[in-house]
Every structure is written in C-alpha cells, then in structure tokens.
Design an enzyme around this catalytic site. Structure first.
Site, PDB file in Angstrom:
ATOM      1  CD  GLU A 143      -2.669  -1.268   2.547  1.00 19.69           C
ATOM      2  OE1 GLU A 143      -3.865  -1.569   2.472  1.00 19.69           O
ATOM      3  OE2 GLU A 143      -2.085  -1.067   3.631  1.00 19.69           O
TER       4      GLU A 143
HETATM    5  C1  TNX Z   1      -4.336  -4.114   4.508  1.00 15.74           C
HETATM    6  S1  TNX Z   1      -2.721  -6.341   3.893  1.00 15.74           S
HETATM    7  C2  TNX Z   1      -3.054  -3.880   4.993  1.00 15.74           C
HETATM    8  C3  TNX Z   1      -2.877  -3.519   6.395  1.00 15.74           C
HETATM    9  C4  TNX Z   1      -4.176  -3.417   7.122  1.00 15.74           C
HETATM   10  C5  TNX Z   1      -5.087  -4.535   6.687  1.00 15.74           C
HETATM   11  C6  TNX Z   1      -6.361  -4.595   7.446  1.00 15.74           C
HETATM   12  C7  TNX Z   1      -1.627  -5.370   3.890  1.00 15.74           C
HETATM   13  C8  TNX Z   1      -0.392  -5.851   3.408  1.00 15.74           C
HETATM   14  N1  TNX Z   1      -1.905  -4.128   4.321  1.00 15.74           N
HETATM   15  O1  TNX Z   1      -2.154  -2.313   6.489  1.00 15.74           O
HETATM   16  O2  TNX Z   1      -3.922  -3.506   8.482  1.00 15.74           O
HETATM   17  O3  TNX Z   1      -5.358  -4.390   5.325  1.00 15.74           O
HETATM   18  O4  TNX Z   1      -7.110  -5.702   7.095  1.00 15.74           O
END
Ligand code: TNX
Length: 512
Positions: free
Chosen positions: A325
C-alpha cells in the site's frame, strides 16, 4: 428403539452401534496417516519418565517442553532423562520412517509406552503436539487435575505439506506485550505453525528498539490506534521472544514496513521527511498516506542501520520489508527504493520477503512475495514464480484473521468480506492462484491485523477457530481435506480451548 431410548436417557451423543470416536480421529492439523490400535491405550503414571535421544540437546529441549505441559496438570514428576525405553515416553532421533523428512515424525502409542521418532528436534516437537492432543483436554490445565491420563493406541506417520506455516501478528496498530505474544506463540505451536511474522512498524507505532535511532521507540512507540499508550520491545525483550519462539520450533520473521506505513518513523525524525518537517503521531486507521523520502541519502542510512540491528537480533533467514500500500510513493520511486533496499537485506546476511506489491520492483528469485490479494487472478505472482520465486499465500478473503466472521461480529474489519471458518478452510493453496504452479507455493500464513483488537481476548476471538483452519491447510495433505470432517475435529478442540482459557468464537458452522 430400546437402544435409542437408552442412549437418549444417558444423553450420550454416540449412536448405539458406532465405535466411539477417539482423540486419534480428532488431531488438528490432520496427520498424513493414522492407524488405530483398537482396544489399546497407554496411561501416564506417577512413575512415567520422558526419555530423550542421548547426546541431543534439541531432543532434550523437546522433552522438557513436553514435561512442562504435563507436569502442572498431572502432578507427576516426569523426569527427562537421556535414553530409550519400551515403557515410558521416548523421543528419539533414530529409526523414523524416512518419509517423515525434516519436520515430520512417527508416533507409536502402545499399551506399554509412547515412542516418538523423527529426524530432527523439529519433528519430535511436532510429534509432541500430536501426543498432547491424544490426552484428555484438561492436561492443558495449569493446576493439578484428576486423571486418568489415557491416550488411545495407534500409529501416526506425519509430515507437513508446506515448509512455511505462518501466523502474523500486527503489534504496531495496537501494542501487545511480550507475555501476550508468548501466549499466542504457545497457541500457534499446538497447531504446528512454524513461522511467527511480527509486523513491528506501521503508521501508528514503531515497536522495536533501534539503538542507533532511539527516538523511533521513545516517540514513535508512544501511542497506538485510538490514542492508547502504545509500547515497544527492548532489544532484550525481542531476543527473549525470538528464543521463546525458537524453543517451540517457530522462527520469528520481523517486518519493518517500508517505504509506506512509516508515519511513526517520520514523526520521530524530521530529517526522514522530504520537507524536513515531522508529522504528528497518527492514531487513526487509514492506510497509504506516508512514505519515506526516496531522494534523500539519509533514508538509506536509516534503513541500513535499522536492518543491521534487526538482522543482528534475528537468527532466522528472512527479513520482511513490507512494501504494501505504498500509495504515497510513485511507482518509479518505489522501484528506486527497492533497488537500494534489497541489497541492504542481502548485505546483512538475510533473504528478503515482502507483501506481494514488492514484486513490481523485480526482486531476486530468492525473495519471497507474500500474496494478500482478494482475487485468484494474479499475473504478477505467476510471473514472479516463472522467475523462480516461491510464494506465501495469505489471501485476504481466506486467511485474514482480522476479517469479521459475519455482519454481527463486533471486532474486525470487512473490506475483504466476511470470513467464517468454512471460508477460511475451504480453499486449496496449491491451486488457488490461476496458473500458479503448485510447486511455486512455499506455504500459507494467517495475518492478524490489530486495528480493532487491543488485548488477548480480542486476539483469540479472531484467531480461533480460523487459525487452526489455516494451520491445517499448511500442514495436512490435500487428500485429507474435507470440511464435514474438519468441523468435527475442530469442535473437539473446544474442550482444550476452554481449559486453556482461549476466548474462541463459537461459529454456528461448527458442531461444538
Ligand atoms: C491491509 S494487507 C493492509 C494492512 C491493514 C489490513 C487490514 C496489507 C499488506 N496491508 O495495512 O492492516 O489491510 O485488514
């Protein structure tokens, strides 16, 4: 009719004619083969000894672990002594069926004794987890209970499907104390999980002491989601956690999430920001707004220092560098960043693993992408596999322990949908991503993000019973996969969880 009435009268759940199921049929994860010895049982007694492979410190440690489980509840002395004996319990590194490989075991329960054989201490440890499940649930109690301590006779030949059977805990969004983490380590060990991925840093908190950058924890560790006090592990506490996990044959994989998810670091050191201004600490649950400054040299001095210290504290092979992200980092900047950071991981003697987005920077084939997508079409993963990468699967719709079970679940998130136990269980890691060869799968991992959970009770409510479902996908051969049977085996675990005080979710899908 008479028989039915009689059964009804005593309230027995077992049909009149069927042989009662024994714990041998209730092992989670399901073993490769189980062969009952009908009518045979072994009963632990006050004089039972635990014999371990002479000359093996590893076998001795597994013997001590077993004694540590059994002594409080049985009240027996259970001395751990080198040797072997047809009576008593023996943990030996000779004579196992070669099929057990590096992590499997062979367990024989006869009238006279219990024999666990393996090629490694890890295999003996796995065998001990199976043996625990054959004893009455109250053997897990921390105080003395009444016996008899009887296990059903039989042979189990068992070994894992995958090398990587992971659980991830996010200690960044909410901090979990060393004791809380140890409790989770104990729980996952029972289900033959062998990797604990600790998500140590994120926008809301930096949880591992870094001596060369002390403000990361002094400031960056001082809060958490919702504005609570946060916390961090000193290097000594982290080493102690690593050792505690290692004693349970679990390797810790530390994650330093970069270049996004870095607000806590950016808030701790103004010089890490492109504009030189430290943002305030963050206690919300948005993602994708922070980035290390890709153009500044100090960024790489920072990453180098952090990875050096983390590598020195971590005996395991892998460092997880996040990469997820990174919405506040442009794609070219992301590539530039990974081009500089991946060699730093190697320089400190480790292999990189990261969230699956990091494959867009073309990491070396040794790097392990952790897939967290919601779709089964993932060309990036297929391409990475073609370059030689082997992938860990954590599909958010299946393996994310922080997803709500259903619309009524108080804790958890729902961006990937609701995930009841059957959803978590009913998928085949070897055939999940379209076009991904089965051999390209290194294993599975169940992440538990902590935006909505603050304590052990919350953690357990989301992890149980789904963690054992993912553990079974990681360990058991696909030939054993059967939801109708699994739900019965899962139900049988509940007695154990009650004794252990595990706050599990009693899903209506399971015949508890
Ligand atoms: C996505 S999955 C994220 C996390 C969040 C999560 C909550 C991922 C690699 N990043 O930063 O905590 O969703 O479900």
């Amino acid at each position: 009719l008479v028989a039915l009435l009689f059964v009804g009268a005593v309230g027995a759940a077992v049909p009149a004619q069927a042989a009662p199921e024994t714990p041998l049929q209730h092992i989670v994860p399901a073993p490769v083969t189980v062969t009952p010895r009908p009518g045979v049982t072994f009963t632990l007694g006050p004089d039972t000894r635990i014999h371990t492979q002479p000359g093996s410190a590893g076998a001795r440690q597994v013997g001590e672990f077993l004694a540590g489980v059994l002594r409080p509840s049985t009240g027996y002395r259970l001395p751990v002594v080198p040797g072997a004996s047809g009576r008593h319990i023996s943990l030996l590194l000779v004579g196992a069926d070669p099929r057990v490989g590096a992590e499997g075991y062979q367990l024989d329960v006869t009238k006279r004794g219990v024999l666990i054989r393996a090629r490694t201490a890890a295999g003996l440890f796995a065998g001990v987890q199976t043996f625990r499940q054959l004893l009455p649930a109250k053997v897990e109690a921390k105080t003395r209970q009444r016996g008899p301590w009887t296990a059903p006779g039989g042979r189990v030949l068992d070994y894992p499907r995958y090398a990587h059977r992971g659980a991830m805990l996010d200690v960044a969004r909410h901090f979990f104390s060393p004791d809380e983490v140890k409790r989770y380590i104990d729980q996952i060990a029972l289900y033959k999980i062998n990797r604990l991925h600790l998500h140590l840093t994120d926008d809301q908190g930096w949880r591992l002491e870094i001596k060369s950058w002390p403000n990361l924890t002094a400031h960056g560790g001082s809060t958490e989601v919702g504005g609570g006090p946060g916390g961090f592990y000193t290097q000594e506490q982290y080493k102690d956690l690593v050792a505690y996990a290692a004693a349970r044959h679990i390797t810790v994989i530390p994650e330093i999430d970069m270049p996004g998810h870095t607000n806590a670091a950016l808030s701790s050191y103004p010089e890490l920001n492109c504009d030189g201004v430290a943002p305030p600490l963050y206690t919300g649950i948005e993602v994708g707004f922070s980035s290390l400054c890709i153009d500044k040299d100090i960024t790489y001095k920072f990453v180098d220092d952090v990875l050096r210290e983390v590598a020195a504290l971590t005996p395991g092979e892998y460092l997880h560098i996040g990469g997820d992200e990174a919405h506040a980092t442009t794609d070219p900047d992301f590539d530039l960043f990974m081009d500089k950071v991946l060699p730093l991981v190697a320089k400190h003697g480790k292999t990189a693993t990261g969230w699956h987005e990091f494959v867009k920077s073309g990491p070396p084939a040794s790097a392990v992408p952790q897939f967290w997508g919601t779709k089964t079409v993932a060309p990036d993963m297929v391409a990475a596999a073609a370059r030689g990468s082997r992938i860990v699967l954590s599909p958010a719709t299946k393996a994310y322990l922080d997803m709500k079970y259903d619309a009524d679940t108080k804790l958890g998130l729902s961006w990937a949908g609701y995930t009841d136990v059957q959803d978590a269980y009913d998928w085949n890691p070897g055939a999940y991503i379209e076009g991904l060869p089965a051999e390209a799968v290194r294993g599975v991992e169940a992440p538990l993000w902590s935006e909505t959970i603050t304590n052990t009770a919350d953690l357990e409510y989301l992890a149980f019973p789904r963690l054992p479902a993912i553990a079974e996908l990681g360990w058991s051969p696909w030939s054993t996969h059967d939801w109708e049977k699994f739900k019965v085996r899962l139900a049988a675990q509940a007695d154990r969880w009650d004794v252990m005080g595990v706050n599990y979710y009693a899903s209506p899908q399971v015949p508890w």
